[in-house]
Design a protein around this motif. Structure first.
Motif, PDB file in Angstrom:
ATOM      1  N   MET A 149       0.852  -1.190   0.000  1.00 20.74           N
ATOM      2  CA  MET A 149       0.000   0.000   0.000  1.00 20.74           C
ATOM      3  C   MET A 149       0.891   1.244   0.000  1.00 20.74           C
ATOM      4  N   PRO A 150       1.679   1.437  -1.055  1.00 17.01           N
ATOM      5  CA  PRO A 150       2.645   2.541  -1.041  1.00 17.01           C
ATOM      6  C   PRO A 150       1.978   3.906  -1.059  1.00 17.01           C
ATOM      7  N   GLU A 151       2.572   4.814  -0.298  1.00 18.65           N
ATOM      8  CA  GLU A 151       2.118   6.195  -0.325  1.00 18.65           C
ATOM      9  C   GLU A 151       2.595   6.847  -1.609  1.00 18.65           C
ATOM     10  N   VAL A 152       1.745   7.638  -2.223  1.00 14.83           N
ATOM     11  CA  VAL A 152       2.132   8.379  -3.426  1.00 14.83           C
ATOM     12  C   VAL A 152       1.767   9.843  -3.237  1.00 14.83           C
ATOM     13  N   MET A 153       2.522  10.696  -3.897  1.00 13.35           N
ATOM     14  CA  MET A 153       2.190  12.120  -3.985  1.00 13.35           C
ATOM     15  C   MET A 153       2.169  12.452  -5.470  1.00 13.35           C
ATOM     16  N   PHE A 154       1.132  13.133  -5.907  1.00 15.44           N
ATOM     17  CA  PHE A 154       1.043  13.480  -7.326  1.00 15.44           C
ATOM     18  C   PHE A 154       0.534  14.910  -7.461  1.00 15.44           C
ATOM     19  N   ALA A 155       0.781  15.491  -8.623  1.00 16.54           N
ATOM     20  CA  ALA A 155       0.443  16.892  -8.844  1.00 16.54           C
ATOM     21  C   ALA A 155      -1.057  17.081  -8.961  1.00 16.54           C
ATOM     22  N   GLY A 156      -1.575  18.043  -8.192  1.00 17.36           N
ATOM     23  CA  GLY A 156      -2.968  18.446  -8.305  1.00 17.36           C
ATOM     24  C   GLY A 156      -3.038  19.881  -8.783  1.00 17.36           C
ATOM     25  N   PRO A 157      -4.220  20.377  -9.047  1.00 16.16           N
ATOM     26  CA  PRO A 157      -4.351  21.748  -9.554  1.00 16.16           C
ATOM     27  C   PRO A 157      -4.042  22.821  -8.517  1.00 16.16           C
ATOM     28  N   ASP A 158      -4.022  22.467  -7.228  1.00 21.78           N
ATOM     29  CA  ASP A 158      -3.767  23.442  -6.168  1.00 21.78           C
ATOM     30  C   ASP A 158      -2.653  22.968  -5.244  1.00 21.78           C
ATOM     31  N   GLY A 159      -1.718  22.197  -5.794  1.00 24.42           N
ATOM     32  CA  GLY A 159      -0.620  21.650  -4.997  1.00 24.42           C
ATOM     33  C   GLY A 159      -0.604  20.134  -5.061  1.00 24.42           C
ATOM     34  N   ARG A 160       0.325  19.538  -4.353  1.00 21.10           N
ATOM     35  CA  ARG A 160       0.476  18.089  -4.397  1.00 21.10           C
ATOM     36  C   ARG A 160      -0.605  17.398  -3.573  1.00 21.10           C
ATOM     37  N   LEU A 161      -1.021  16.223  -4.046  1.00 21.64           N
ATOM     38  CA  LEU A 161      -2.074  15.458  -3.391  1.00 21.64           C
ATOM     39  C   LEU A 161      -1.511  14.139  -2.886  1.00 21.64           C
ATOM     40  N   GLU A 162      -1.973  13.745  -1.700  1.00 19.77           N
ATOM     41  CA  GLU A 162      -1.506  12.530  -1.031  1.00 19.77           C
ATOM     42  C   GLU A 162      -2.445  11.369  -1.326  1.00 19.77           C
ATOM     43  N   GLY A 163      -1.859  10.222  -1.640  1.00 18.33           N
ATOM     44  CA  GLY A 163      -2.700   9.063  -1.894  1.00 18.33           C
ATOM     45  C   GLY A 163      -2.054   7.762  -1.461  1.00 18.33           C
ATOM     46  N   ARG A 164      -2.836   6.698  -1.578  1.00 17.86           N
ATOM     47  CA  ARG A 164      -2.340   5.334  -1.403  1.00 17.86           C
ATOM     48  C   ARG A 164      -2.698   4.585  -2.680  1.00 17.86           C
ATOM     49  N   TYR A 165      -1.707   3.907  -3.240  1.00 20.96           N
ATOM     50  CA  TYR A 165      -1.895   3.308  -4.555  1.00 20.96           C
ATOM     51  C   TYR A 165      -1.422   1.863  -4.566  1.00 20.96           C
ATOM     52  N   HIS A 166      -2.258   0.985  -5.130  1.00 19.30           N
ATOM     53  CA  HIS A 166      -1.886  -0.413  -5.365  1.00 19.30           C
ATOM     54  C   HIS A 166      -1.825  -0.646  -6.865  1.00 19.30           C
ATOM     55  N   HIS A 167      -0.695  -1.169  -7.328  1.00 20.38           N
ATOM     56  CA  HIS A 167      -0.523  -1.440  -8.753  1.00 20.38           C
ATOM     57  C   HIS A 167      -0.718  -2.926  -9.033  1.00 20.38           C
ATOM     58  N   ALA A 168      -1.674  -3.238  -9.889  1.00 16.11           N
ATOM     59  CA  ALA A 168      -1.954  -4.629 -10.234  1.00 16.11           C
ATOM     60  C   ALA A 168      -0.817  -5.203 -11.089  1.00 16.11           C
ATOM     61  N   LYS A 169      -0.645  -6.517 -10.997  1.00 17.12           N
ATOM     62  CA  LYS A 169       0.440  -7.168 -11.750  1.00 17.12           C
ATOM     63  C   LYS A 169       0.113  -7.294 -13.234  1.00 17.12           C
ATOM     64  N   ARG A 170      -1.185  -7.472 -13.553  1.00 18.94           N
ATOM     65  CA  ARG A 170      -1.561  -7.661 -14.949  1.00 18.94           C
ATOM     66  C   ARG A 170      -1.437  -6.340 -15.698  1.00 18.94           C
ATOM     67  N   PRO A 171      -0.770  -6.327 -16.867  1.00 19.29           N
ATOM     68  CA  PRO A 171      -0.500  -5.061 -17.555  1.00 19.29           C
ATOM     69  C   PRO A 171      -1.744  -4.306 -18.029  1.00 19.29           C
ATOM     70  N   ASN A 172      -2.815  -5.015 -18.340  1.00 16.93           N
ATOM     71  CA  ASN A 172      -4.028  -4.331 -18.811  1.00 16.93           C
ATOM     72  C   ASN A 172      -5.150  -4.391 -17.774  1.00 16.93           C
ATOM     73  N   ALA A 173      -4.762  -4.446 -16.496  1.00 19.28           N
ATOM     74  CA  ALA A 173      -5.749  -4.532 -15.415  1.00 19.28           C
ATOM     75  C   ALA A 173      -6.657  -3.312 -15.410  1.00 19.28           C
ATOM     76  N   PRO A 174      -7.912  -3.482 -15.004  1.00 21.72           N
ATOM     77  CA  PRO A 174      -8.791  -2.315 -14.845  1.00 21.72           C
ATOM     78  C   PRO A 174      -8.296  -1.451 -13.687  1.00 21.72           C
ATOM     79  N   VAL A 175      -8.713  -0.196 -13.668  1.00 19.41           N
ATOM     80  CA  VAL A 175      -8.301   0.713 -12.603  1.00 19.41           C
ATOM     81  C   VAL A 175      -9.529   1.299 -11.918  1.00 19.41           C
ATOM     82  N   ALA A 176      -9.357   1.661 -10.653  1.00 17.63           N
ATOM     83  CA  ALA A 176     -10.451   2.255  -9.879  1.00 17.63           C
ATOM     84  C   ALA A 176      -9.920   3.428  -9.068  1.00 17.63           C
ATOM     85  N   LEU A 177     -10.693   4.485  -9.042  1.00 14.27           N
ATOM     86  CA  LEU A 177     -10.408   5.683  -8.250  1.00 14.27           C
ATOM     87  C   LEU A 177     -11.456   5.787  -7.151  1.00 14.27           C
TER      88      LEU A 177
END
Length: 222
Positions: free
Chosen positions: A1-29
């Motif tokens: 459950m790695p912590e991620v920081m990514f660019a948002g429109p009003d500064g950086r946003l904090e998240g938790r991201y899980h990356h699936a092993k399958r290359p064409n896996a579906p994604v959910a927000l």
């Protein structure tokens, strides 16, 4: 459950991201409840759905809207938060360029933001909206709703009357090509107990898997 920081429109946003092993896996927000009422990405509903989507083989992201946790910026009345969600989806798509399907799931305020996001990103393939605040916000923007999805609501919701959500569901179901899987949880209010969270997570998983299975069958038939 790695912590991620990514660019948002009003500064950086904090998240938790899980990356699936399958290359064409579906994604959910996943989108959390109202920032001014204690909503964070660690909300029990959001956290539970995060685990369910992960178990179903999704790459999945939950994050804090601006001004929550380590996310920069200030609450913006729902307008900026829609832009935050779009930035989060940009992040997801950048690291999953070959995703087979895009989903958004939101709880309460997050359900409103998620359905706004649907209208801005026509590539979305499905949604799960929990305790959608249909009595607090005008959902008339869903005209037409770009895809089918699921709405879950507590029958004893003290903040959002069940009949307001039923009216929204009925309106969406009249749209061509749109089918809403509407399910209710008896004795549940706006805030769910741990057993009720398990129930709604089971409902969401059942819906998502049925959509994925239909999609796979359609692809196999081509």
């Amino acid at each position: 459950m790695p912590e991620v920081m990514f660019a948002g429109p009003d500064g950086r946003l904090e998240g938790r991201y899980h990356h699936a092993k399958r290359p064409n896996a579906p994604v959910a927000l996943l989108l959390h409840p109202h920032p001014l009422h204690g909503g964070t990405m660690n909300n029990r509903v959001v956290h539970s759905l995060y685990g369910r989507f992960q178990a179903m083989g999704f790459s999945v992201l939950r994050f804090n809207f601006r001004g929550v946790g380590k996310s920069q910026g200030r609450y913006d009345g729902g307008i900026g938060e829609i832009s935050d969600a779009a930035a989060a989806l940009d992040f997801l798509q950048a690291v999953n360029p070959n995703a087979s399907m895009l989903w958004v799931a939101g709880y309460s305020f997050g359900a409103y933001v998620g359905m706004q996001l649907l209208m801005r990103r026509p590539e979305m393939g499905g949604f799960v909206s929990i305790s959608a605040p249909a009595s607090h916000y005008d959902f008339g923007f869903l005209a037409p709703c770009p895809c089918s999805g699921m709405i879950i609501h507590g029958e004893e919701d003290e903040l959002v009357p069940l009949n307001s959500v039923q009216k929204l569901v009925d309106k969406l179901n009249t749209q061509k090509g749109v089918a809403i899987d509407f399910r209710t949880i008896g004795d549940a209010g706006h805030v769910f107990t741990p057993p009720q969270v398990e129930t709604l997570s089971d409902m969401a998983e059942d819906h998502v898997l049925s959509v994925l299975n239909r999609s796979r069958m359609a692809l196999a038939a081509d």
